[in-house]
Each structure stands twice: as structure tokens, then as C-alpha cells.
Design a protein around this motif. Structure first.
Motif, PDB file in Angstrom:
ATOM      1  N   SER A  11       0.819  -1.221   0.000  1.00 53.54           N
ATOM      2  CA  SER A  11       0.000   0.000   0.000  1.00 53.54           C
ATOM      3  C   SER A  11       0.855   1.275   0.000  1.00 53.54           C
ATOM      4  CB  SER A  11      -0.942   0.007   1.205  1.00 53.54           C
ATOM      5  OG  SER A  11      -0.198  -0.049   2.408  1.00 53.54           O
ATOM      6  N   TYR A  12       2.126   1.165   0.334  1.00 52.82           N
ATOM      7  CA  TYR A  12       3.029   2.325   0.361  1.00 52.82           C
ATOM      8  C   TYR A  12       3.291   2.872  -1.038  1.00 52.82           C
ATOM      9  CZ  TYR A  12       7.250   5.044   1.423  1.00 52.82           C
ATOM     10  OH  TYR A  12       8.169   6.046   1.556  1.00 52.82           O
ATOM     11  N   PHE A  13       3.193   2.021  -2.048  1.00 48.94           N
ATOM     12  CA  PHE A  13       3.665   2.350  -3.392  1.00 48.94           C
ATOM     13  C   PHE A  13       2.567   2.991  -4.240  1.00 48.94           C
ATOM     14  CE2 PHE A  13       6.592  -0.550  -1.560  1.00 48.94           C
ATOM     15  CZ  PHE A  13       7.790   0.061  -1.850  1.00 48.94           C
ATOM     16  N   THR A  14       2.544   4.328  -4.147  1.00 50.32           N
ATOM     17  CA  THR A  14       1.609   5.132  -4.922  1.00 50.32           C
ATOM     18  C   THR A  14       2.410   6.227  -5.635  1.00 50.32           C
ATOM     19  OG1 THR A  14       1.230   6.750  -3.144  1.00 50.32           O
ATOM     20  CG2 THR A  14      -0.212   4.782  -3.181  1.00 50.32           C
ATOM     21  N   TYR A  15       1.796   6.829  -6.614  1.00 50.24           N
ATOM     22  CA  TYR A  15       2.437   7.949  -7.314  1.00 50.24           C
ATOM     23  C   TYR A  15       2.799   9.056  -6.329  1.00 50.24           C
ATOM     24  CZ  TYR A  15       3.003  12.208  -9.966  1.00 50.24           C
ATOM     25  OH  TYR A  15       3.499  13.392 -10.447  1.00 50.24           O
ATOM     26  N   ASP A  16       1.846   9.451  -5.470  1.00 48.85           N
ATOM     27  CA  ASP A  16       2.085  10.565  -4.540  1.00 48.85           C
ATOM     28  C   ASP A  16       3.229  10.271  -3.585  1.00 48.85           C
ATOM     29  OD1 ASP A  16       0.080  12.109  -5.683  1.00 48.85           O
ATOM     30  OD2 ASP A  16      -1.442  11.487  -4.227  1.00 48.85           O
ATOM     31  N   GLN A  17       3.295   9.029  -3.091  1.00 49.85           N
ATOM     32  CA  GLN A  17       4.393   8.667  -2.187  1.00 49.85           C
ATOM     33  C   GLN A  17       5.723   8.689  -2.926  1.00 49.85           C
ATOM     34  OE1 GLN A  17       4.037   8.087   1.297  1.00 49.85           O
ATOM     35  NE2 GLN A  17       6.215   8.519   1.026  1.00 49.85           N
ATOM     36  N   GLY A  18       5.718   8.216  -4.160  1.00 49.29           N
ATOM     37  CA  GLY A  18       6.937   8.248  -4.966  1.00 49.29           C
ATOM     38  C   GLY A  18       7.425   9.667  -5.197  1.00 49.29           C
ATOM     39  N   LYS A  19       6.505  10.575  -5.471  1.00 48.88           N
ATOM     40  CA  LYS A  19       6.894  11.968  -5.704  1.00 48.88           C
ATOM     41  C   LYS A  19       7.500  12.577  -4.442  1.00 48.88           C
ATOM     42  CE  LYS A  19       5.294  16.316  -7.618  1.00 48.88           C
ATOM     43  NZ  LYS A  19       4.178  17.060  -8.217  1.00 48.88           N
ATOM     44  N   LYS A  20       6.886  12.295  -3.308  1.00 47.59           N
ATOM     45  CA  LYS A  20       7.413  12.794  -2.034  1.00 47.59           C
ATOM     46  C   LYS A  20       8.790  12.187  -1.760  1.00 47.59           C
ATOM     47  CE  LYS A  20       6.438  12.621   2.901  1.00 47.59           C
ATOM     48  NZ  LYS A  20       5.604  12.020   3.928  1.00 47.59           N
ATOM     49  N   ASP A  21       8.907  10.871  -1.935  1.00 48.23           N
ATOM     50  CA  ASP A  21      10.192  10.210  -1.688  1.00 48.23           C
ATOM     51  C   ASP A  21      11.271  10.722  -2.639  1.00 48.23           C
ATOM     52  OD1 ASP A  21       9.068   8.725   0.347  1.00 48.23           O
ATOM     53  OD2 ASP A  21       9.059   6.831  -0.754  1.00 48.23           O
ATOM     54  N   GLY A  22      10.920  10.877  -3.902  1.00 43.12           N
ATOM     55  CA  GLY A  22      11.889  11.364  -4.873  1.00 43.12           C
ATOM     56  C   GLY A  22      12.421  12.735  -4.499  1.00 43.12           C
ATOM     57  N   ASN A  23      11.533  13.652  -4.215  1.00 46.72           N
ATOM     58  CA  ASN A  23      11.953  15.009  -3.852  1.00 46.72           C
ATOM     59  C   ASN A  23      12.844  14.980  -2.609  1.00 46.72           C
ATOM     60  OD1 ASN A  23      12.134  17.818  -3.937  1.00 46.72           O
ATOM     61  ND2 ASN A  23      10.212  18.114  -2.870  1.00 46.72           N
ATOM     62  N   ASN A  24      12.390  14.274  -1.575  1.00 49.99           N
ATOM     63  CA  ASN A  24      13.153  14.218  -0.329  1.00 49.99           C
ATOM     64  C   ASN A  24      14.514  13.541  -0.514  1.00 49.99           C
ATOM     65  OD1 ASN A  24      11.109  15.504   1.080  1.00 49.99           O
ATOM     66  ND2 ASN A  24      10.209  13.615   1.837  1.00 49.99           N
ATOM     67  N   ALA A  25      14.533  12.431  -1.244  1.00 51.70           N
ATOM     68  CA  ALA A  25      15.768  11.665  -1.409  1.00 51.70           C
ATOM     69  C   ALA A  25      16.832  12.459  -2.157  1.00 51.70           C
ATOM     70  CB  ALA A  25      15.479  10.356  -2.132  1.00 51.70           C
ATOM     71  N   PHE A  26      16.442  13.149  -3.218  1.00 52.44           N
ATOM     72  CA  PHE A  26      17.436  13.873  -3.999  1.00 52.44           C
ATOM     73  C   PHE A  26      17.918  15.123  -3.273  1.00 52.44           C
ATOM     74  CE2 PHE A  26      15.342  11.236  -7.249  1.00 52.44           C
ATOM     75  CZ  PHE A  26      16.456  10.481  -7.604  1.00 52.44           C
ATOM     76  N   HIS A  27      17.036  15.777  -2.505  1.00 53.28           N
ATOM     77  CA  HIS A  27      17.501  16.884  -1.659  1.00 53.28           C
ATOM     78  C   HIS A  27      18.492  16.368  -0.619  1.00 53.28           C
ATOM     79  CE1 HIS A  27      15.450  20.550  -2.880  1.00 53.28           C
ATOM     80  NE2 HIS A  27      14.324  19.871  -3.029  1.00 53.28           N
ATOM     81  N   TYR A  28      18.190  15.207  -0.055  1.00 48.07           N
ATOM     82  CA  TYR A  28      19.085  14.622   0.941  1.00 48.07           C
ATOM     83  C   TYR A  28      20.440  14.280   0.319  1.00 48.07           C
ATOM     84  CZ  TYR A  28      20.826  11.649   4.677  1.00 48.07           C
ATOM     85  OH  TYR A  28      21.602  11.105   5.665  1.00 48.07           O
TER      86      TYR A  28
END
Length: 157
Positions: A11-28
Motif C-alpha cells: 500500500s506504500y507504493f503510490t504515485y504521490d508517495q513516490g513523488k514525495k520520496d523522490g523530492n526528499n531523497a534527492f535533496h538529501y
């Protein structure tokens, strides 16, 4: 390796979660001065089946869009644009789906021989990293041994 939630829950794997993770991960990654043009691997840490074949690529489309948002925000605030690659950590099937969708460029195969109807026991063609075991003792430390194809996108901190 980016895992900022229950990557073992479908259930974690959604478009919205991916967008949030992507933004956070690359900033990190930029914040810790990860070398440019190296991958950030996003974990899919469960035995995804054909019922997840749409959700997993949707999540990675979100990761890609989060990456684009990260680049936009760096430009907007006058920061240097630091480019990265999208990597996926998961089973034989997950790597295949992401490759078919041309959504990731680095592939890290998880160690779970029974996953993907047993196909995960075999090396995925084109892997960059492959986990060979789990919780093995190395000098009294539990490690997951990996092998590299020689082009895994490593960097020094």
C-alpha cells in the motif's frame, strides 16, 4: 538506498508517495554531497506480484516527478543543479517492470530466492548490484553481502 517508510507494504507504493520520496531523497543526496550522476536506489522490499505491476511503476513515475521537482526547487533558489540517477532495489519482477517502463537506470537485486515465483534466485540480467545473502556474520557484525557488476554507481563520502 532510500527507504523512508514501510517499503515492505504494497500500500506504500503510490504515485504521490513516490513523488514525495523522490523530492526528499534527492535533496538529501545533495545535502550530504553525494557525487553527481550517481544513483539513489529506492527500495521495494516485498515480494511484488502481478497484482502490483501497475503500482510499482506508478511509484517510480512519482519518484521521477519528485526528482524534477527537486531540480526546479534548486533552480528557483539559485542553488547549483546536481543531477542524479534513479535506481531501484527489489525483486526480479520489480527490476523487470522498471526496466520495461524505462523508469530507472540502476538496478539492485534483493536477496530473497523465493520471490518472483522463484526467479529471484537467479541473477537478473543487467543488475548493477545483487544481494547475495542476509544477516551473515562478518567480524561479529551482521551484514548483507552484495556483488557489483562493476558499474553500481558507488561514491565516496
Amino acid at each position: 538506498m532510500w527507504e523512508d517508510g514501510p517499503a515492505d507494504k504494497p500500500s506504500y507504493f503510490t504515485y504521490d508517495q513516490g513523488k514525495k520520496d523522490g523530492n526528499n531523497a534527492f535533496h538529501y543526496a545533495a545535502g550530504i554531497q553525494q557525487t553527481a550522476n550517481t544513483p539513489v536506489y529506492f527500495a521495494v522490499d516485498f515480494d511484488a506480484t502481478s497484482s502490483h505491476k501497475q503500482a510499482i511503476p506508478d511509484y517510480f513515475v512519482g519518484v521521477r516527478d519528485g526528482y524534477l521537482q527537486y531540480l526546479y526547487e534548486r533552480r528557483k533558489f539559485g542553488e547549483e543543479e546536481i543531477y542524479y540517477k534513479i535506481g531501484v532495489y527489489g525483486s526480479y519482477d520489480v527490476l523487470t517492470w522498471c526496466k520495461e517502463q524505462d523508469i530507472a537506470t540502476y538496478f539492485f537485486q534483493a536477496y530473497a530466492p523465493a520471490w518472483s515465483n522463484g526467479r529471484n534466485k537467479d541473477p537478473w540480467p543487467g543488475y548493477h548490484l545483487r544481494q547475495l545473502g542476509s544477516n551473515q556474520d562478518f567480524c561479529h557484525i551482521k551484514v548483507d553481502p552484495d556483488e557489483s557488476s562493476g558499474a553500481a554507481g558507488g561514491w565516496k563520502y
